[in-house]
Design a protein around this motif. Structure first.
Motif, PDB file in Angstrom:
ATOM      1  N   ALA A 239     -49.286  10.133  13.991  1.00 30.20           N
ATOM      2  CA  ALA A 239     -49.127  11.345  14.803  1.00 30.20           C
ATOM      3  C   ALA A 239     -48.253  12.375  14.089  1.00 30.20           C
ATOM      4  O   ALA A 239     -48.538  13.584  14.120  1.00 30.20           O
ATOM      5  N   LEU A 240     -47.210  11.903  13.421  1.00 35.92           N
ATOM      6  CA  LEU A 240     -46.311  12.813  12.715  1.00 35.92           C
ATOM      7  C   LEU A 240     -46.960  13.391  11.461  1.00 35.92           C
ATOM      8  O   LEU A 240     -46.753  14.568  11.142  1.00 35.92           O
TER       9      LEU A 240
ATOM     10  N   VAL B 105     -47.421   7.816  27.381  1.00 35.98           N
ATOM     11  CA  VAL B 105     -48.374   8.207  26.358  1.00 35.98           C
ATOM     12  C   VAL B 105     -49.556   8.937  26.995  1.00 35.98           C
ATOM     13  O   VAL B 105     -50.012   9.946  26.471  1.00 35.98           O
ATOM     14  N   HIS B 106     -50.010   8.424  28.143  1.00 40.42           N
ATOM     15  CA  HIS B 106     -51.143   9.073  28.811  1.00 40.42           C
ATOM     16  C   HIS B 106     -50.767  10.471  29.297  1.00 40.42           C
ATOM     17  O   HIS B 106     -51.583  11.395  29.208  1.00 40.42           O
ATOM     18  N   SER B 107     -49.542  10.623  29.778  1.00 37.64           N
ATOM     19  CA  SER B 107     -49.087  11.939  30.238  1.00 37.64           C
ATOM     20  C   SER B 107     -49.028  12.931  29.083  1.00 37.64           C
ATOM     21  O   SER B 107     -49.377  14.099  29.249  1.00 37.64           O
ATOM     22  N   ILE B 108     -48.575  12.458  27.926  1.00 32.55           N
ATOM     23  CA  ILE B 108     -48.480  13.341  26.757  1.00 32.55           C
ATOM     24  C   ILE B 108     -49.874  13.733  26.284  1.00 32.55           C
ATOM     25  O   ILE B 108     -50.110  14.892  25.932  1.00 32.55           O
ATOM     26  N   ASN B 109     -50.807  12.781  26.292  1.00 28.54           N
ATOM     27  CA  ASN B 109     -52.193  13.101  25.950  1.00 28.54           C
ATOM     28  C   ASN B 109     -52.759  14.143  26.902  1.00 28.54           C
ATOM     29  O   ASN B 109     -53.465  15.071  26.488  1.00 28.54           O
ATOM     30  N   SER B 110     -52.432  14.003  28.177  1.00 26.38           N
ATOM     31  CA  SER B 110     -52.910  14.955  29.177  1.00 26.38           C
ATOM     32  C   SER B 110     -52.349  16.352  28.919  1.00 26.38           C
ATOM     33  O   SER B 110     -53.073  17.350  28.997  1.00 26.38           O
TER      34      SER B 110
ATOM     35  N   TYR C  11     -52.770  21.919  27.221  1.00 21.53           N
ATOM     36  CA  TYR C  11     -52.121  23.074  26.593  1.00 21.53           C
ATOM     37  C   TYR C  11     -52.334  23.170  25.082  1.00 21.53           C
ATOM     38  O   TYR C  11     -51.891  24.128  24.456  1.00 21.53           O
ATOM     39  N   GLY C  12     -52.976  22.189  24.486  1.00 19.57           N
ATOM     40  CA  GLY C  12     -53.169  22.188  23.035  1.00 19.57           C
ATOM     41  C   GLY C  12     -52.014  21.489  22.344  1.00 19.57           C
ATOM     42  O   GLY C  12     -50.951  21.279  22.927  1.00 19.57           O
ATOM     43  N   SER C  13     -52.245  21.140  21.100  1.00 18.24           N
ATOM     44  CA  SER C  13     -51.206  20.417  20.369  1.00 18.24           C
ATOM     45  C   SER C  13     -50.092  21.360  19.938  1.00 18.24           C
ATOM     46  O   SER C  13     -50.305  22.556  19.724  1.00 18.24           O
ATOM     47  N   SER C  14     -48.907  20.818  19.851  1.00 19.65           N
ATOM     48  CA  SER C  14     -47.740  21.556  19.371  1.00 19.65           C
ATOM     49  C   SER C  14     -46.823  20.551  18.678  1.00 19.65           C
ATOM     50  O   SER C  14     -46.908  19.341  18.929  1.00 19.65           O
ATOM     51  N   PRO C  15     -45.943  21.028  17.815  1.00 19.85           N
ATOM     52  CA  PRO C  15     -45.014  20.111  17.158  1.00 19.85           C
ATOM     53  C   PRO C  15     -44.134  19.361  18.162  1.00 19.85           C
ATOM     54  O   PRO C  15     -43.836  18.184  17.969  1.00 19.85           O
ATOM     55  N   LEU C  16     -43.747  20.027  19.224  1.00 21.33           N
ATOM     56  CA  LEU C  16     -42.912  19.380  20.232  1.00 21.33           C
ATOM     57  C   LEU C  16     -43.641  18.220  20.902  1.00 21.33           C
ATOM     58  O   LEU C  16     -43.087  17.119  21.042  1.00 21.33           O
ATOM     59  N   LEU C  17     -44.899  18.436  21.284  1.00 22.74           N
ATOM     60  CA  LEU C  17     -45.676  17.359  21.900  1.00 22.74           C
ATOM     61  C   LEU C  17     -45.969  16.240  20.903  1.00 22.74           C
ATOM     62  O   LEU C  17     -45.972  15.062  21.275  1.00 22.74           O
ATOM     63  N   ALA C  18     -46.199  16.582  19.648  1.00 21.33           N
ATOM     64  CA  ALA C  18     -46.448  15.562  18.628  1.00 21.33           C
ATOM     65  C   ALA C  18     -45.206  14.691  18.426  1.00 21.33           C
ATOM     66  O   ALA C  18     -45.308  13.465  18.303  1.00 21.33           O
ATOM     67  N   ASN C  19     -44.042  15.303  18.431  1.00 19.15           N
ATOM     68  CA  ASN C  19     -42.802  14.541  18.298  1.00 19.15           C
ATOM     69  C   ASN C  19     -42.545  13.685  19.526  1.00 19.15           C
ATOM     70  O   ASN C  19     -42.074  12.551  19.415  1.00 19.15           O
ATOM     71  N   LEU C  20     -42.858  14.222  20.684  1.00 15.89           N
ATOM     72  CA  LEU C  20     -42.720  13.452  21.915  1.00 15.89           C
ATOM     73  C   LEU C  20     -43.646  12.240  21.893  1.00 15.89           C
ATOM     74  O   LEU C  20     -43.247  11.127  22.256  1.00 15.89           O
TER      75      LEU C  20
ATOM     76  N   GLU D 154     -46.968  25.623   9.424  1.00 17.94           N
ATOM     77  CA  GLU D 154     -46.208  26.883   9.521  1.00 17.94           C
ATOM     78  C   GLU D 154     -44.996  26.754  10.440  1.00 17.94           C
ATOM     79  O   GLU D 154     -44.075  27.555  10.375  1.00 17.94           O
ATOM     80  N   ILE D 155     -44.994  25.742  11.292  1.00 15.11           N
ATOM     81  CA  ILE D 155     -43.872  25.505  12.206  1.00 15.11           C
ATOM     82  C   ILE D 155     -43.230  24.186  11.815  1.00 15.11           C
ATOM     83  O   ILE D 155     -43.738  23.119  12.123  1.00 15.11           O
ATOM     84  N   ARG D 156     -42.120  24.257  11.090  1.00 17.77           N
ATOM     85  CA  ARG D 156     -41.450  23.042  10.629  1.00 17.77           C
ATOM     86  C   ARG D 156     -40.261  22.753  11.543  1.00 17.77           C
ATOM     87  O   ARG D 156     -39.375  23.585  11.698  1.00 17.77           O
ATOM     88  N   LEU D 157     -40.270  21.574  12.121  1.00 16.60           N
ATOM     89  CA  LEU D 157     -39.151  21.135  12.937  1.00 16.60           C
ATOM     90  C   LEU D 157     -38.420  20.013  12.207  1.00 16.60           C
ATOM     91  O   LEU D 157     -39.069  19.096  11.690  1.00 16.60           O
ATOM     92  N   PRO D 158     -37.100  20.058  12.183  1.00 19.91           N
ATOM     93  CA  PRO D 158     -36.372  18.954  11.564  1.00 19.91           C
ATOM     94  C   PRO D 158     -36.637  17.635  12.298  1.00 19.91           C
ATOM     95  O   PRO D 158     -36.637  16.569  11.676  1.00 19.91           O
ATOM     96  N   ASP D 159     -36.905  17.706  13.588  1.00 18.07           N
ATOM     97  CA  ASP D 159     -37.180  16.498  14.368  1.00 18.07           C
ATOM     98  C   ASP D 159     -38.389  15.745  13.824  1.00 18.07           C
ATOM     99  O   ASP D 159     -38.421  14.509  13.846  1.00 18.07           O
TER     100      ASP D 159
END
Length: 104
Positions: free
Chosen positions: A37-38, A1-6, A11-20, A47-52
């Motif tokens: 988070a989701l 969790v700390h690594s993902i926050n880092s 790099y800023g938030s992204s749908p991929l990082l939010a899902n991770l 604007e970026i919809r991920l099925p994940d």
């Protein structure tokens, strides 16, 4: 969790990082945190919809004994060809076939 926050800070938030992040929180048993988070991801990254994102939301809400019908419906509407939807359709059809056998 700390690594993902880092990574998010760097790099800023992204749908991929939010899902991770949601997956990491669910792995820790923090389903409410994952749902939060989701929800933020769905709100900020509309604007970026991920099925994940929707699949993870279905998992997080189901583990909290909440209804996931809204997210299942969105998934079927926005990503009908996704393997998740195909699998759900197969299981639902199999259930319906079996339920007919036990009708009173």
């Amino acid at each position: 969790v700390h690594s993902i926050n880092s990574l998010t800070e760097q790099y800023g938030s992204s749908p991929l990082l939010a899902n991770l992040m949601a997956c990491a929180l669910m792995q820790q048993g923090d389903y409410a945190g994952a749902e939060q988070a989701l929800e933020e991801c769905l709100r900020e990254q509309s604007e970026i919809r991920l099925p994940d994102t929707l699949i993870n939301m279905i998992c997080a809400t189901t583990h909290q004994n909440k209804s996931a019908e809204q997210y299942v419906g969105q998934m079927q509407l926005e990503f009908p060809a996704h393997p998740f939807c195909a699998g759900l359709e197969r299981v639902t059809a199999a259930f319906e076939r079996e339920a007919i056998k036990y009708k009173v």
